[in-house]
Design an enzyme around this catalytic site. Structure first.
Site, PDB file in Angstrom:
ATOM      1  N   GLY A 205       0.830  -1.208   0.000  1.00  0.00           N
ATOM      2  CA  GLY A 205       0.000   0.000   0.000  1.00  0.00           C
ATOM      3  C   GLY A 205       0.857   1.248   0.000  1.00  0.00           C
ATOM      4  O   GLY A 205       2.022   1.225  -0.416  1.00  0.00           O
ATOM      5  N   SER A 206       0.292   2.329   0.515  1.00  0.00           N
ATOM      6  CA  SER A 206       0.970   3.621   0.449  1.00  0.00           C
ATOM      7  C   SER A 206       2.043   3.744   1.541  1.00  0.00           C
ATOM      8  O   SER A 206       1.938   3.115   2.600  1.00  0.00           O
ATOM      9  CB  SER A 206      -0.055   4.731   0.627  1.00  0.00           C
ATOM     10  OG  SER A 206      -0.711   4.552   1.862  1.00  0.00           O
ATOM     11  N   PRO A 207       3.049   4.575   1.297  1.00  0.00           N
ATOM     12  CA  PRO A 207       4.068   4.795   2.339  1.00  0.00           C
ATOM     13  C   PRO A 207       3.453   5.322   3.642  1.00  0.00           C
ATOM     14  O   PRO A 207       3.885   4.938   4.727  1.00  0.00           O
ATOM     15  CB  PRO A 207       4.989   5.853   1.711  1.00  0.00           C
ATOM     16  CG  PRO A 207       4.820   5.673   0.230  1.00  0.00           C
ATOM     17  CD  PRO A 207       3.403   5.246   0.028  1.00  0.00           C
ATOM     18  N   VAL A 209       0.488   4.677   5.015  1.00  0.00           N
ATOM     19  CA  VAL A 209      -0.091   3.578   5.808  1.00  0.00           C
ATOM     20  C   VAL A 209       1.006   2.576   6.188  1.00  0.00           C
ATOM     21  O   VAL A 209       0.945   1.941   7.249  1.00  0.00           O
ATOM     22  CB  VAL A 209      -1.275   2.912   5.064  1.00  0.00           C
ATOM     23  CG1 VAL A 209      -1.861   1.778   5.894  1.00  0.00           C
ATOM     24  CG2 VAL A 209      -2.366   3.938   4.752  1.00  0.00           C
ATOM     25  N   GLY A 210       2.022   2.479   5.353  1.00  0.00           N
ATOM     26  CA  GLY A 210       3.177   1.626   5.683  1.00  0.00           C
ATOM     27  C   GLY A 210       3.752   1.996   7.054  1.00  0.00           C
ATOM     28  O   GLY A 210       4.128   1.130   7.848  1.00  0.00           O
ATOM     29  N   GLU A 227       5.572  -3.327   1.011  1.00  0.00           N
ATOM     30  CA  GLU A 227       5.652  -3.075  -0.440  1.00  0.00           C
ATOM     31  C   GLU A 227       4.924  -1.759  -0.667  1.00  0.00           C
ATOM     32  O   GLU A 227       3.695  -1.723  -0.700  1.00  0.00           O
ATOM     33  CB  GLU A 227       4.980  -4.230  -1.203  1.00  0.00           C
ATOM     34  CG  GLU A 227       5.657  -5.576  -1.024  1.00  0.00           C
ATOM     35  CD  GLU A 227       6.916  -5.723  -1.872  1.00  0.00           C
ATOM     36  OE1 GLU A 227       7.108  -4.951  -2.818  1.00  0.00           O
ATOM     37  OE2 GLU A 227       7.725  -6.619  -1.568  1.00  0.00           O
ATOM     38  N   CYS A 261       1.837   0.690  -8.952  1.00  0.00           N
ATOM     39  CA  CYS A 261       2.897   1.226  -8.083  1.00  0.00           C
ATOM     40  C   CYS A 261       4.183   1.468  -8.852  1.00  0.00           C
ATOM     41  O   CYS A 261       4.944   2.366  -8.521  1.00  0.00           O
ATOM     42  CB  CYS A 261       3.155   0.262  -6.939  1.00  0.00           C
ATOM     43  SG  CYS A 261       3.523  -1.401  -7.488  1.00  0.00           S
TER      44      CYS A 261
HETATM   45  N1  LIG Z   1       5.146  -1.867  -3.868  1.00  0.00           N
HETATM   46  C1  LIG Z   1       4.095  -2.515  -4.309  1.00  0.00           C
HETATM   47  O1  LIG Z   1       4.140  -3.700  -4.619  1.00  0.00           O
HETATM   48  C2  LIG Z   1       2.765  -1.811  -4.444  1.00  0.00           C
HETATM   49  C3  LIG Z   1       1.767  -2.425  -5.183  1.00  0.00           C
HETATM   50  C4  LIG Z   1       0.544  -1.797  -5.311  1.00  0.00           C
HETATM   51  C5  LIG Z   1       0.312  -0.582  -4.709  1.00  0.00           C
HETATM   52  N2  LIG Z   1       1.308   0.012  -4.010  1.00  0.00           N
HETATM   53  C6  LIG Z   1       1.066   1.329  -3.422  1.00  0.00           C
HETATM   54  O2  LIG Z   1      -0.194   1.313  -2.763  1.00  0.00           O
HETATM   55  C7  LIG Z   1      -0.808   2.572  -2.844  1.00  0.00           C
HETATM   56  C8  LIG Z   1      -2.200   2.448  -3.428  1.00  0.00           C
HETATM   57  O3  LIG Z   1      -2.946   1.482  -2.773  1.00  0.00           O
HETATM   58  P1  LIG Z   1      -4.034   1.847  -1.642  1.00  0.00           P
HETATM   59  O4  LIG Z   1      -4.633   3.174  -1.942  1.00  0.00           O
HETATM   60  O5  LIG Z   1      -4.910   0.672  -1.511  1.00  0.00           O
HETATM   61  O6  LIG Z   1      -3.088   1.992  -0.372  1.00  0.00           O
HETATM   62  P2  LIG Z   1      -3.490   2.257   1.137  1.00  0.00           P
HETATM   63  O7  LIG Z   1      -2.217   2.345   1.884  1.00  0.00           O
HETATM   64  O8  LIG Z   1      -4.457   3.371   1.262  1.00  0.00           O
HETATM   65  O9  LIG Z   1      -4.315   0.941   1.574  1.00  0.00           O
HETATM   66  C9  LIG Z   1      -3.732  -0.342   1.554  1.00  0.00           C
HETATM   67  C10 LIG Z   1      -4.439  -1.225   2.575  1.00  0.00           C
HETATM   68  O10 LIG Z   1      -4.273  -0.666   3.866  1.00  0.00           O
HETATM   69  C11 LIG Z   1      -5.534  -0.477   4.499  1.00  0.00           C
HETATM   70  N3  LIG Z   1      -5.476   0.789   5.227  1.00  0.00           N
HETATM   71  C12 LIG Z   1      -5.750   2.025   4.737  1.00  0.00           C
HETATM   72  N4  LIG Z   1      -5.576   2.959   5.683  1.00  0.00           N
HETATM   73  C13 LIG Z   1      -5.194   2.300   6.805  1.00  0.00           C
HETATM   74  C14 LIG Z   1      -4.867   2.709   8.125  1.00  0.00           C
HETATM   75  N5  LIG Z   1      -4.897   3.979   8.471  1.00  0.00           N
HETATM   76  N6  LIG Z   1      -4.506   1.772   9.025  1.00  0.00           N
HETATM   77  C15 LIG Z   1      -4.452   0.475   8.671  1.00  0.00           C
HETATM   78  N7  LIG Z   1      -4.758   0.024   7.441  1.00  0.00           N
HETATM   79  C16 LIG Z   1      -5.121   0.918   6.511  1.00  0.00           C
HETATM   80  C17 LIG Z   1      -6.556  -0.466   3.391  1.00  0.00           C
HETATM   81  O11 LIG Z   1      -7.803  -0.916   3.873  1.00  0.00           O
HETATM   82  C18 LIG Z   1      -5.939  -1.390   2.343  1.00  0.00           C
HETATM   83  O12 LIG Z   1      -6.283  -2.729   2.586  1.00  0.00           O
HETATM   84  C19 LIG Z   1       0.101   3.413  -3.733  1.00  0.00           C
HETATM   85  O13 LIG Z   1       0.948   4.196  -2.933  1.00  0.00           O
HETATM   86  C20 LIG Z   1       0.908   2.370  -4.479  1.00  0.00           C
HETATM   87  O14 LIG Z   1       2.134   2.829  -4.990  1.00  0.00           O
HETATM   88  C21 LIG Z   1       2.516  -0.578  -3.855  1.00  0.00           C
END
Ligand SMILES: NC(=O)c1ccc[n+]([C@@H]2O[C@H](COP(=O)([O-])OP(=O)(O)OC[C@H]3O[C@@H](n4cnc5c(N)ncnc54)[C@H](O)[C@@H]3O)[C@@H](O)[C@H]2O)c1
Length: 484
Positions: A205-207, A209-210, A227, A261
């Site tokens: 997901g996003s940095p 939330v990471g 990731e 991503c």
């Molecule tokens: N490196 C990779 O392999 C890869 C692949 C795909 C997407 N991404 C990245 O992911 C992002 C897009 O995806 P997204 O919008 O689903 O990301 P996101 O971080 O918003 O959400 C990812 C997951 O985290 C959960 N989440 C959201 N907010 C949260 C919180 N505050 N606390 C705990 N969990 C939470 C969501 O429900 C979802 O399941 C982009 O930054 C993209 O570059 C990375």
């Protein structure tokens, strides 16, 4: 105790903390009980079951991705199904070797001992997936986790609810709920899960939330694979094959509507070839998605922005750039009813525009001209280390110079995105773009702990134990002299 299978209970009712706890406890108990029985054959049988289910559900997966963001069927096959099926095939072929204990030859200091490193399952793992490749990024890591002998809870993204439901159905049909369970829901559900003492968390997901995930994991000292995303720059050099660069950049950028991503986020192009390159991009967009707005809106090959929030975010980015002097070289049209934004090329970009700061994650490509490659390298190094960096040039020394001066998860030379499909490469970022790696053996290792087994045969190490008499001291001094 019979464990509630959340897929059967229903996707939309957010599970309570108690339900989540009971699913987790069941997985923990089962993992302990099954520990010794995750043999090679058992793991391969699990992977076969997953493969068969995926094949059975192919049409459901395609329909769900279409319902979620009008993702074209061929793109679903290529970027959702194929990577997971390939991951399964690759794991099955190599698992025996990956699982094999690795002999560690003894050094002089530990002569008389025998040692191995044995990968053991981490235990109960959590996979949190994003929406942009909703099936691939939930089930790809599952393959690695099962290959490594773990049990798993998957939390798919709430933003792609149809695909989330299909994942829940596939898992419920394929695995006992105390081996793999799907818990659907939003960030609040995710946070309830993150409070539990998992043995490993694999987050995509996003940095932003990471960081939340890593902080939560720290409370339980749980290992993480992150990731993440960010801005992946593309550099087109003065000696680039322009047609090839345009073909690859248009594919990497506009497939999945730029919601990838590792999509090229923005392009730096050498001023000598900028005019030609821009035209080549425009021509390629016309060839692939249609020359007119009507054609682009009606082609089945162009997917949509996932939801209104992201549609609005990207529209605002275009408006902000235009208001600060950017030129829309191609595209720019939007249709709010459809969450549609035409493939868009933006020139005259300046550093005060929002498009130069945030990850774009949509079908808009800023193009920035340069004369001095070192100033481009400086800009890349002024930003967080990207997940991918793409370089187009026929002169190998051009790419070599950039590779040596920058850090990124991966570098693609004269290609974009394809490294994701290579099963023998680690997939991941550095710092802001990620920690740890996915895919193939690297994915298996992420879900395994390297356990050391060291056995005494006839070592003389006890000669160095206390009490430190004169003789022992001499021996220790000699050891430091000889071995140090
Ligand atoms: N490196 C990779 O392999 C890869 C692949 C795909 C997407 N991404 C990245 O992911 C992002 C897009 O995806 P997204 O919008 O689903 O990301 P996101 O971080 O918003 O959400 C990812 C997951 O985290 C959960 N989440 C959201 N907010 C949260 C919180 N505050 N606390 C705990 N969990 C939470 C969501 O429900 C979802 O399941 C982009 O930054 C993209 O570059 C990375």
């Amino acid at each position: 105790m019979k464990i509630a299978n959340l897929a059967e209970v229903g996707a939309t009712n957010a599970p309570t903390a108690d339900t989540i706890d009971s699913v987790f406890s069941a997985l923990q108990r089962a993992q302990l009980a099954r520990r010794a029985s995750f043999t090679l054959d058992v793991r391969i049988a699990q992977l076969n079951k997953l493969r068969d289910s995926l094949k059975r559900h192919e049409s459901n997966i395609i329909a769900a991705c279409a319902a979620d963001f009008k993702k074209p069927a061929p793109e679903v096959k290529l970027t959702e199904l194929l990577p997971v099926l390939q991951e399964i095939r690759h794991a099955k072929k190599h698992l025996r070797k990956w699982m094999r204990p690795k002999w560690a030859p003894a050094s002089i200091g530990v002569l008389g001992t025998k040692s191995h490193v044995r990968p053991e399952p981490k235990g109960v793992c959590l996979i949190i997936a994003p929406w942009n490749y909703p099936l691939n990024l939930a089930l790809g890591p599952l393959v690695s986790a099962l290959a490594a002998g773990n049990s798993v809870i998957i939390k798919p993204s709430e933003m792609t609810p149809h695909t989330s439901k299909v994942i829940a159905n596939i898992v419920a049909e394929t695995f006992p709920p105390d081996l793999v369970s799907v818990i659907e829901g939003d960030a609040a559900v995710s946070q309830k899960l993150l409070a539990l003492p998992f043995d490993h968390i694999f987050f995509t997901g996003s940095p932003a939330v990471g960081k939340v995930v890593m902080e939560a994991a720290a409370k339980n000292l749980c290992s993480v694979t992150l990731e993440l995303g960010g801005k992946s720059p593309t550099v087109v050099g003065p000696n680039a094959n322009i047609k090839k660069a345009a073909r690859n950049i248009v594919w990497g950028k506009f497939a999945n509507n730029g919601q990838t991503c590792i999509a090229p986020d923005h392009v730096f192009v050498h001023s000598n070839i900028a005019a030609q390159f821009n035209q080549a991009l425009q021509k390629e967009i016309g060839r692939v998605y249609g020359k007119t707005l009507e054609a682009q809106k009606s082609t089945a090959d162009y997917c949509r922005i996932v939801n209104r929030r992201h549609f609005q975010r990207i529209s605002n980015l275009i408006d902000d750039a235009k208001s600060k002097g950017a030129k829309i070289f191609e595209g720019g049209a939007i249709d709010t009813d459809q969450n549609f934004i035409a493939p868009t090329l933006i020139t005259n970009v300046s550093n005060d525009m929002d498009i130069t700061r945030e990850e774009l994650f949509g079908p808009i490509l800023p193009i920035i001209e340069y004369d001095d490659i070192d100033s481009v390298i400086e800009q890349i190094n002024d930003n967080p280390k990207p997940l991918a960096l793409y370089i187009f040039d026929e002169d190998k020394s051009f790419a070599k110079h950039i590779v040596e001066q920058t850090s990124s998860g991966a570098v693609g030379i004269n290609l974009t995105v394809v490294h994701f499909l290579h099963p023998n490469l680690p997939f991941g970022g550095v710092n802001h773009s990620g920690i740890g790696a996915a895919h193939g053996e690297y994915g298996f290792r992420s879900f395994s702990h390297d356990k050391v087994l060291m056995e005494d045969r006839h070592s003389l190490i006890h000669l160095l134990f206390p009490p430190y008499t004169g003789w022992v001291r001499q021996l220790i001094n000699a050891a430091v002299r000889i071995l140090g």
